[in-house]
Motif scaffolding. Structure first.
Motif, PDB file in Angstrom:
ATOM      1  N   UNK A 312       0.806  -1.253  -0.015  1.00  0.00           N
ATOM      2  CA  UNK A 312       0.191   0.076  -0.132  1.00  0.00           C
ATOM      3  C   UNK A 312       0.793   1.355  -0.056  1.00  0.00           C
ATOM      4  N   UNK A 313       0.540   2.195  -0.830  1.00  0.00           N
ATOM      5  CA  UNK A 313       1.438   3.357  -0.943  1.00  0.00           C
ATOM      6  C   UNK A 313       0.634   4.712  -1.533  1.00  0.00           C
ATOM      7  N   UNK A 314       0.417   5.581  -0.673  1.00  0.00           N
ATOM      8  CA  UNK A 314      -0.260   6.696  -1.260  1.00  0.00           C
ATOM      9  C   UNK A 314       0.599   7.777  -1.269  1.00  0.00           C
ATOM     10  N   UNK A 315       0.986   8.628  -2.294  1.00  0.00           N
ATOM     11  CA  UNK A 315       2.031   9.610  -2.378  1.00  0.00           C
ATOM     12  C   UNK A 315       1.517  10.706  -1.547  1.00  0.00           C
ATOM     13  N   UNK A 316       0.318  11.017  -1.409  1.00  0.00           N
ATOM     14  CA  UNK A 316      -0.036  12.318  -0.404  1.00  0.00           C
ATOM     15  C   UNK A 316       0.037  11.761   1.067  1.00  0.00           C
ATOM     16  N   UNK A 317       0.237  10.650   1.267  1.00  0.00           N
ATOM     17  CA  UNK A 317       0.223  10.528   2.675  1.00  0.00           C
ATOM     18  C   UNK A 317       1.460   9.640   3.246  1.00  0.00           C
ATOM     19  N   UNK A 318       2.390   8.944   2.121  1.00  0.00           N
ATOM     20  CA  UNK A 318       3.607   8.590   2.447  1.00  0.00           C
ATOM     21  C   UNK A 318       4.860   8.929   1.787  1.00  0.00           C
ATOM     22  N   UNK A 319       5.871   8.725   2.384  1.00  0.00           N
ATOM     23  CA  UNK A 319       7.405   9.076   1.524  1.00  0.00           C
ATOM     24  C   UNK A 319       8.135   7.880   1.126  1.00  0.00           C
ATOM     25  N   UNK A 320       8.626   7.955   0.279  1.00  0.00           N
ATOM     26  CA  UNK A 320       9.468   7.003  -0.419  1.00  0.00           C
ATOM     27  C   UNK A 320      10.548   7.588  -0.921  1.00  0.00           C
ATOM     28  N   UNK A 321      12.044   7.180  -0.814  1.00  0.00           N
ATOM     29  CA  UNK A 321      12.965   8.035  -1.592  1.00  0.00           C
ATOM     30  C   UNK A 321      12.847   7.751  -3.181  1.00  0.00           C
ATOM     31  N   UNK A 322      13.409   8.605  -3.702  1.00  0.00           N
ATOM     32  CA  UNK A 322      12.870   8.752  -5.185  1.00  0.00           C
ATOM     33  C   UNK A 322      13.012   7.756  -6.051  1.00  0.00           C
ATOM     34  N   UNK A 323      13.976   6.903  -6.079  1.00  0.00           N
ATOM     35  CA  UNK A 323      14.132   5.591  -6.752  1.00  0.00           C
ATOM     36  C   UNK A 323      12.982   4.778  -6.644  1.00  0.00           C
ATOM     37  N   UNK A 324      12.895   4.368  -5.136  1.00  0.00           N
ATOM     38  CA  UNK A 324      11.592   3.573  -4.729  1.00  0.00           C
ATOM     39  C   UNK A 324      10.153   3.992  -5.335  1.00  0.00           C
ATOM     40  N   UNK A 325       9.843   5.378  -5.298  1.00  0.00           N
ATOM     41  CA  UNK A 325       8.824   5.970  -5.862  1.00  0.00           C
ATOM     42  C   UNK A 325       8.615   5.824  -7.283  1.00  0.00           C
ATOM     43  N   UNK A 326       9.970   5.690  -8.035  1.00  0.00           N
ATOM     44  CA  UNK A 326       9.917   5.371  -9.531  1.00  0.00           C
ATOM     45  C   UNK A 326       9.518   3.997  -9.858  1.00  0.00           C
TER      46      UNK A 326
END
Length: 357
Positions: A312-326
């Motif tokens: 589960x991942x929501x960009x407005x709620x969670x933070x990931x390092x840039x490479x992980x978000x990509x």
């Protein structure tokens, strides 16, 4: 007709016990499920295999004729499975990141796939696992993947891009995104809070368990939220790390929120929110030499992840390092796994949000 070995097994159990309830219990089936298998087998064979009386169950003449060949068929099926398993060695899975207890996740995934032939062993870090994959000494790895942690020599060539589709030898897939807590001294004013925002840790010192150069996630967190990353010491385990936090008045460290942890006297774990940092766990393997058991291993992690909502991942709620978000965006867009709980548009925006904040 094609003989269904599950039906044959049901027949043999019933022939042995001559009692439907006891036969069903021996196969961990319901009595209704067992009866349905027997009925389908009789229908396909065109004969009755059992006489079902009020007081007893007995084999018919056809059932007695079927008994010997049925045993041989079931034995042949078992021999076929054993032959394949003997020909294919168990999949060796190396794990790293021991302070974050990676075996918690591996155990849950493998418990959901009891037939998977997997041998699990420790690894020092991603680079050593990549080198072992290149040499054919291991079949897969589990831990935190990050591009700059793997050299071309380690991976047997250039390493994989964040979309996992480049020409590199090392392939990888996100399988779990785990929230982290801040662990800080109990006498610090922030320790009394029910939760903290990562930005509120900017004035504190982030205590690493080892040299910062080997700690991609902590380095990215410090860069993003302004915490001051202290020099690392020898990695002597979790107790040593917690003791270091106790000795730094304005120190803290990050640990998975689901880690079964009692930080002990003088420390407190506080959840992080707005945003919640997520630690990314991945499976890695050699693209050109995939083990025959790899699809089953990936399926085991996919199944456990779907049941436990690991991705589960929501960009407005969670933070990931840039490479992980990509990587989240790539897995959704490329269909590598359908179990990342974020829409394709949101996943693409996740990488943009990370880059611009």
């Amino acid at each position: 007709m094609d003989l269904d070995l599950a039906q044959v097994r049901a027949f043999l159990a019933t022939a042995e016990h001559l009692h439907f309830r006891r036969a069903a219990e021996s196969l961990a089936l319901t009595q209704q499920g067992l009866s349905k298998r027997i009925a389908r087998l009789e229908r396909e064979l065109g004969v009755r295999l059992f006489d079902r009386g009020r007081a007893a169950v007995e084999l018919t003449a056809a059932g007695r004729c079927f008994l010997g060949p049925a045993r041989e068929a079931l034995a042949a099926g078992a021999a076929a499975v054993a032959a394949v398993r003997e020909a294919v060695p168990p999949l060796r899975l190396d794990v790293w990141g021991h302070l974050f207890a990676p075996l918690r996740t591996v155990r849950e995934a493998l418990d959901a796939a009891p037939g998977a032939a997997v041998e699990v062993g420790p690894a020092r870090d991603l680079a050593t696992t990549a080198a072992a994959l290149a040499r054919g000494e291991t079949a897969a790895g589990f831990g935190r993947y990050h591009d700059h942690g793997v050299s071309g020599a380690d991976a047997g060539g250039a390493a994989d891009g964040p979309d996992g589709t480049g020409g590199r030898a090392l392939a990888h897939r996100l399988v779990r995104l785990e929230p982290v807590d801040a662990v800080l001294r109990a006498d610090h004013p922030l320790a009394a809070r029910p939760f903290l925002r990562p930005a509120e840790l900017a004035a504190l010192h982030l205590v690493p368990p080892a040299a910062p150069g080997r700690l991609d996630f902590l380095s990215r967190f410090a860069e993003r939220f302004g915490s001051r990353l202290l020099p690392g010491a020898a990695n002597l385990g979790l107790d040593h790390l917690l003791e270091r936090v106790r000795t730094v008045p304005d120190g803290f460290t990050l640990l998975p929120a689901e880690l079964p942890l009692d930080p002990g006297a003088g420390l407190r774990a506080v959840p992080l929110t707005e945003p919640t940092p997520l630690y990314a766990w991945s499976l890695v393997w050699h693209r050109d030499r995939p083990h025959p058991g790899l699809p089953s291993l990936l399926a085991a992690f996919d199944g456990a992840g779907a049941a436990r909502r690991w991705l589960e991942y929501r960009p407005e709620r969670d933070w990931l390092p840039e490479a992980d978000a990509a990587q989240v965006a790539a897995q959704v867009a490329g269909g590598a796994t359908a179990r990342v709980s974020v829409g394709a548009a949101e996943a693409t925006r996740a990488a943009e949000v990370t880059r611009t904040t």
